[in-house]
Motif scaffolding. Structure first.
Motif, PDB file in Angstrom:
ATOM      1  N   TYR A 165     -85.579  56.818  -3.340  1.00 16.68           N
ATOM      2  CA  TYR A 165     -86.324  57.879  -4.021  1.00 16.68           C
ATOM      3  C   TYR A 165     -87.632  57.333  -4.596  1.00 16.68           C
ATOM      4  O   TYR A 165     -88.680  57.981  -4.521  1.00 16.68           O
ATOM      5  N   LEU A 183     -86.550  59.478 -12.125  1.00 14.45           N
ATOM      6  CA  LEU A 183     -85.755  58.347 -11.658  1.00 14.45           C
ATOM      7  C   LEU A 183     -84.724  57.933 -12.704  1.00 14.45           C
ATOM      8  O   LEU A 183     -83.581  57.582 -12.365  1.00 14.45           O
ATOM      9  N   ARG A 207     -86.368  63.361   4.700  1.00 19.99           N
ATOM     10  CA  ARG A 207     -85.844  62.710   3.500  1.00 19.99           C
ATOM     11  C   ARG A 207     -86.905  62.604   2.406  1.00 19.99           C
ATOM     12  O   ARG A 207     -86.645  62.890   1.235  1.00 19.99           O
ATOM     13  N   THR A 230     -79.957  54.116  -3.465  1.00 17.40           N
ATOM     14  CA  THR A 230     -80.459  55.486  -3.339  1.00 17.40           C
ATOM     15  C   THR A 230     -81.664  55.709  -4.240  1.00 17.40           C
ATOM     16  O   THR A 230     -82.666  56.310  -3.833  1.00 17.40           O
ATOM     17  N   ALA A 234     -87.066  64.486  -1.484  1.00 15.23           N
ATOM     18  CA  ALA A 234     -87.321  63.819  -2.765  1.00 15.23           C
ATOM     19  C   ALA A 234     -88.379  64.564  -3.572  1.00 15.23           C
ATOM     20  O   ALA A 234     -88.251  64.735  -4.787  1.00 15.23           O
ATOM     21  N   ASP A 287     -90.253  56.900  -1.863  1.00 17.86           N
ATOM     22  CA  ASP A 287     -90.772  58.188  -1.399  1.00 17.86           C
ATOM     23  C   ASP A 287     -91.690  58.828  -2.427  1.00 17.86           C
ATOM     24  O   ASP A 287     -92.744  59.387  -2.088  1.00 17.86           O
ATOM     25  N   ASN A 290     -86.967  67.897  -4.886  1.00 18.10           N
ATOM     26  CA  ASN A 290     -86.076  67.650  -6.018  1.00 18.10           C
ATOM     27  C   ASN A 290     -86.844  67.282  -7.279  1.00 18.10           C
ATOM     28  O   ASN A 290     -86.463  67.664  -8.388  1.00 18.10           O
TER      29      ASN A 290
END
Length: 344
Positions: A34, A17, A113, A30, A117, A37, A120
């Motif tokens: 993240y 983060l 979505r 945004t 996360a 999630d 990534n």
């Protein structure tokens, strides 16, 4: 960044983060998405006794992907069924439903979505040398079970269309709204976007107005026939209701007006439909799309060609329309089993 610092998934999430803020420059909104999630992911993994990112494998990430669609019941909560129709509640609705969920089921878009996360995060861990490989790289959102659209029966539609009556301006407006939704198969956004000039010809040359021009998805125009019931409902509304409603506002060009004389919104139209369905005593959950489903299903039941229905609905591909043929096949099967003496 040394692997020794990566001792817990919590620390990995925090560093990722920070990376999104400092190095990627993502917005606060945004990054907050993240964070939500990844907290759900961290909770899922932690409840399985896994703290070290290096102990996470593809099977665990796949299990998490499935849990996004199915939800995670709260401890001690009874088993519940996943929402089963096209009127699936939003994520916020599911959260508010009850404490039966530790994590409620997500809609398809939210599932995708949330899984992005996680992928990534694992890619970041691999790039930073925390793990040897991105175990989430090949994980994809589980395909949602295909849900057949829910259509009302013809008698149910008739009760709904009769519910508003004709005793006041809002009742006349509601009747026009419902007749347009069912009579054209239009999306709610298409119907509330109509302007009065597009149908004012009904007052002077009703026989000359055979179709309705609507602007669909991707700004694609199409012409849909306007039946006599819809014509009559709109004409009654234009003559007996709209002038009074328009006088309360500031000259909106909209066909369908709210009580203050402004354009009727999608949300207000949805509320109108719910109220009239309750008034009609339908006893089933419906949405504006229910009338669109009913329009298509009743056409196919009546013998319409699927490609004609495709054009009327404004579907880019006939594949989208063909789901309605499954509904009619089920209907035919039910009729056969009920009516044929040798069916059982």
């Amino acid at each position: 960044m040394s692997p020794e610092r990566r001792t817990t998934l919590t620390r990995l999430v925090g560093d990722y983060l920070d990376h999104l803020v400092v190095e990627r420059g993502l917005s606060t909104h945004t990054v907050a998405a993240y964070r939500r999630d990844l907290e759900r992911y961290r909770d899922f993994v932690g409840r399985r006794g896994v703290e070290d990112p290096r102990a996470i494998d593809t099977a665990l990430v796949n299990a998490y992907a499935v849990s996004l669609r199915e939800g995670v019941p709260a401890d001690g909560a009874p088993d519940v069924d996943e929402p089963s129709d096209a009127n699936e509640p939003s994520d916020a609705d599911a959260v508010a439903a009850a404490p039966r969920w530790r994590h409620p089921p997500l809609a398809e878009a939210s599932t995708a979505r949330a899984l992005v996360a996680v992928r990534n995060l694992h890619r970041f861990a691999a790039e930073e040398g925390v793990v040897e490989e991105n175990v989430a790289a090949a994980v994809r959102p589980p395909r949602a079970a295909r849900r057949l659209p829910k259509a009302l029966g013809v008698d149910q539609v008739q009760r709904l269309l009769d519910a508003p009556g004709q005793d006041d301006p809002l009742a006349l407006r509601d009747r026009a709204l419902l007749e347009l939704l069912y009579g054209t198969g239009g999306r709610i956004s298409e119907i509330v976007a109509l302007d009065v000039d597009e149908l004012s010809g009904l007052l002077t040359h009703p026989d000359a107005v055979d179709g309705l021009r609507v602007l669909g998805k991707g700004s694609k125009e199409r012409i849909v026939p306007l039946g006599r019931y819809a014509k009559r409902a709109v004409t009654d509304y234009l003559v007996r209701a709209r002038p009074g409603l328009a006088a309360r506002g500031s000259g909106s060009p909209a066909l369908l007006l709210n009580a203050r004389g402004g354009r009727l919104s999608r949300q207000s139209a949805w509320s109108v439909l719910q109220a009239r369905a309750d008034q009609a005593g339908l006893g089933v959950a419906i949405s504006p799309h229910t009338l669109r489903h009913s329009f298509a299903t009743h056409l196919l039941d009546g013998g319409a060609d699927v490609r004609v229905v495709q054009e009327l609905l404004g579907h880019a591909s006939v594949t989208t329309t063909q789901i309605y043929t499954l509904v009619t096949v089920d209907h035919l099967r039910e009729v056969y089993l009920t009516a044929h003496p040798r069916a059982r």
